[in-house]
Structure formats: structure tokens, C-alpha cells
Design a protein around this motif. Structure first.
Motif, PDB file in Angstrom:
ATOM      1  N   PRO A  70      18.966 -43.373   3.322  1.00 16.97           N
ATOM      2  CA  PRO A  70      18.392 -44.250   4.396  1.00 16.97           C
ATOM      3  C   PRO A  70      17.140 -45.180   3.888  1.00 16.97           C
ATOM      4  O   PRO A  70      16.438 -44.594   2.891  1.00 16.97           O
ATOM      5  CB  PRO A  70      17.759 -43.232   5.497  1.00 16.97           C
ATOM      6  CG  PRO A  70      17.482 -41.882   4.572  1.00 16.97           C
ATOM      7  CD  PRO A  70      18.451 -41.713   3.438  1.00 16.97           C
ATOM      8  N   LEU A 109      14.567 -50.799   6.290  1.00 15.22           N
ATOM      9  CA  LEU A 109      15.867 -51.624   6.610  1.00 15.22           C
ATOM     10  C   LEU A 109      17.006 -50.639   6.961  1.00 15.22           C
ATOM     11  O   LEU A 109      18.004 -50.428   6.465  1.00 15.22           O
ATOM     12  CB  LEU A 109      16.436 -52.320   5.458  1.00 15.22           C
ATOM     13  CG  LEU A 109      15.549 -53.415   4.719  1.00 15.22           C
ATOM     14  CD1 LEU A 109      15.993 -53.734   3.145  1.00 15.22           C
ATOM     15  CD2 LEU A 109      15.487 -54.482   5.484  1.00 15.22           C
ATOM     16  N   PRO A 110      16.784 -49.968   8.296  1.00 11.46           N
ATOM     17  CA  PRO A 110      17.569 -48.911   8.865  1.00 11.46           C
ATOM     18  C   PRO A 110      19.326 -49.222   8.768  1.00 11.46           C
ATOM     19  O   PRO A 110      19.953 -48.333   8.926  1.00 11.46           O
ATOM     20  CB  PRO A 110      16.924 -48.553   9.977  1.00 11.46           C
ATOM     21  CG  PRO A 110      16.088 -49.662  10.406  1.00 11.46           C
ATOM     22  CD  PRO A 110      15.870 -50.463   9.176  1.00 11.46           C
ATOM     23  N   THR A 111      19.612 -50.599   9.051  1.00 11.64           N
ATOM     24  CA  THR A 111      20.884 -50.819   9.317  1.00 11.64           C
ATOM     25  C   THR A 111      21.740 -51.449   8.072  1.00 11.64           C
ATOM     26  O   THR A 111      22.713 -51.689   8.022  1.00 11.64           O
ATOM     27  CB  THR A 111      21.016 -52.103  10.383  1.00 11.64           C
ATOM     28  OG1 THR A 111      20.462 -53.224   9.977  1.00 11.64           O
ATOM     29  CG2 THR A 111      20.417 -51.406  11.820  1.00 11.64           C
ATOM     30  N   THR A 112      20.832 -51.305   6.860  1.00  9.45           N
ATOM     31  CA  THR A 112      21.297 -51.640   5.403  1.00  9.45           C
ATOM     32  C   THR A 112      21.989 -50.406   4.764  1.00  9.45           C
ATOM     33  O   THR A 112      21.342 -49.493   4.768  1.00  9.45           O
ATOM     34  CB  THR A 112      20.433 -52.302   4.682  1.00  9.45           C
ATOM     35  OG1 THR A 112      19.654 -53.366   5.505  1.00  9.45           O
ATOM     36  CG2 THR A 112      20.912 -52.862   3.320  1.00  9.45           C
ATOM     37  N   ARG A 113      23.077 -50.690   4.273  1.00 10.11           N
ATOM     38  CA  ARG A 113      23.603 -49.552   3.503  1.00 10.11           C
ATOM     39  C   ARG A 113      23.091 -49.489   2.245  1.00 10.11           C
ATOM     40  O   ARG A 113      22.885 -50.449   1.404  1.00 10.11           O
ATOM     41  CB  ARG A 113      25.301 -49.793   3.418  1.00 10.11           C
ATOM     42  CG  ARG A 113      25.895 -48.813   2.626  1.00 10.11           C
ATOM     43  CD  ARG A 113      26.451 -47.819   3.501  1.00 10.11           C
ATOM     44  NE  ARG A 113      27.238 -46.616   2.976  1.00 10.11           N
ATOM     45  CZ  ARG A 113      28.297 -46.248   2.614  1.00 10.11           C
ATOM     46  NH1 ARG A 113      29.200 -47.028   2.753  1.00 10.11           N
ATOM     47  NH2 ARG A 113      28.542 -45.242   2.152  1.00 10.11           N
ATOM     48  N   ASP A 139      25.083 -41.496   0.534  1.00 12.95           N
ATOM     49  CA  ASP A 139      24.270 -42.323   1.409  1.00 12.95           C
ATOM     50  C   ASP A 139      22.745 -41.970   1.084  1.00 12.95           C
ATOM     51  O   ASP A 139      22.389 -40.818   0.947  1.00 12.95           O
ATOM     52  CB  ASP A 139      24.655 -42.265   2.831  1.00 12.95           C
ATOM     53  CG  ASP A 139      25.903 -42.710   2.870  1.00 12.95           C
ATOM     54  OD1 ASP A 139      26.012 -43.979   2.464  1.00 12.95           O
ATOM     55  OD2 ASP A 139      26.751 -42.286   3.455  1.00 12.95           O
ATOM     56  N   SER A 198      25.669 -59.751   4.051  1.00  8.36           N
ATOM     57  CA  SER A 198      25.414 -61.310   4.637  1.00  8.36           C
ATOM     58  C   SER A 198      24.948 -62.089   3.467  1.00  8.36           C
ATOM     59  O   SER A 198      25.124 -63.234   3.529  1.00  8.36           O
ATOM     60  CB  SER A 198      24.337 -61.189   5.754  1.00  8.36           C
ATOM     61  OG  SER A 198      25.138 -60.585   6.832  1.00  8.36           O
TER      62      SER A 198
END
Length: 183
Positions: free
Chosen positions: A91, A95-99, A89, A132
């Protein structure tokens, strides 16, 4: 010391910081609309940004498999030997909530191609999954080892260059116009 500049991609819908020595390849050759390619004017390092349809769960049941799927898509058909290292992974600062996932690999050309190409290329792959938008953004940092250079001393430097570029991209990658994805 390397300086960076904010670089607009896909008409400014995405921005990322790249070294100021990197130039847009579309100024010298045609590049597909779903792709942006930048080349270091002081060397052979390149960065490619691809906007692709999200790999579905039937093809890749999880994000790690999607990362490997995209990597295999890039290297398949070359006949080259590849080795994968350090998937994981990553970070995205903006875009902290995007994988996002990364992997480090080396690609070694066949003997037939080795006479004209690099001895090997360090590849730092970044996969940004936009669920999304049903989109995968694949970023490939390619750092080739040029024939004739001291192979042992340069391997670590090439890996560090690829990781350094990865970190700059992850820290600055930003979507400024989500309409790029048809929203």
C-alpha cells in the motif's frame, strides 16, 4: 534513533522521507535526469528512484510480470546470481488507489567481482504503476553485506533494514506535481 527528512525528488515533483544521513549522489557524480540516487553517508546502503516508460502488456501481461521485468533489467548483464523472495502488493499511504508491488531479493556477485564488492546485496524493489501517465516508477533499496562482517548475524539485520526503508518509502511517497509526467 534514526531521524527522517522529507526529501524532494525530481525538482520537488515527488517527495519521500529518507533518513537524514542519506545524501544526494548527484552532488558527487552525474546522475541521469530520469533517476535520483541517495547514499547513506554512514554506510553503503543506497536508494535509487527511476522514472521509466510503463512496461506494456506485450512485454509483461500483468503487474507481477512487470515487477520481474524491471528487476531483471536491473540485474541482467552482471553475471551475478540472484534469488527472489516475497513478491507482493504494497500500500502507498498517500496514493491509496495506485498499484504498488514489492519484491525482496539477494544478489551474489561472481567470484571475479566478489574480491572487491560486497559479499552479497539485499535488494528491496518497489514498483509503482502509474497507468494514466504510462509510467513505472522503480525504487531500489540496496543494502550490501561488506566483506569481513559476520555473515550469519548480519543477514537478518540487512533484510530488516531493507524492509524498514521500504516501509518508510511506501508511507511517505507523494507526487506533488503530476506535470512531471507530461500532463
Amino acid at each position: 534513533m534514526t531521524t527522517f527528512k522529507s526529501t524532494p525528488l525530481f525538482g520537488g515533483a515527488i517527495t519521500v522521507d529518507l533518513p537524514s544521513t542519506f545524501s544526494d549522489v548527484s552532488n558527487i557524480r552525474q546522475v541521469p535526469d530520469h533517476q535520483e540516487v541517495y547514499l547513506d553517508s554512514n554506510g553503503f546502503t543506497s536508494v535509487m528512484f527511476d522514472i521509466l516508460e510503463r512496461v506494456d502488456e506485450a512485454t509483461a501481461p500483468n503487474d507481477e510480470e512487470a515487477l520481474k521485468y524491471h528487476f531483471n533489467d536491473i540485474v541482467s548483464g552482471t553475471g551475478d546470481h540472484t534469488e527472489l523472495y516475497v513478491p507482493g502488493d504494497a500500500p502507498l499511504a498517500k496514493l491509496p488507489t495506485t498499484r504498488a508491488l514489492t519484491l525482496l531479493a539477494t544478489q551474489h556477485p561472481t567470484a571475479k567481482r566478489a574480491s572487491t564488492d560486497a559479499d552479497f546485496t539485499v535488494i528491496q524493489l518497489i514498483l509503482i504503476r502509474l497507468a494514466s501517465q504510462e509510467t513505472d516508477i522503480v525504487i531500489s533499496v540496496n543494502v550490501p553485506h561488506v566483506p569481513g562482517e559476520d555473515r550469519d548475524e548480519d543477514v537478518e539485520m540487512l533484510v530488516e533494514t531493507a524492509k524498514w526503508m521500504r516501509d518508510q518509502i511506501l508511507g511517505s511517497f507523494e507526487v506533488r506535481n503530476w506535470g512531471l509526467f507530461g500532463e
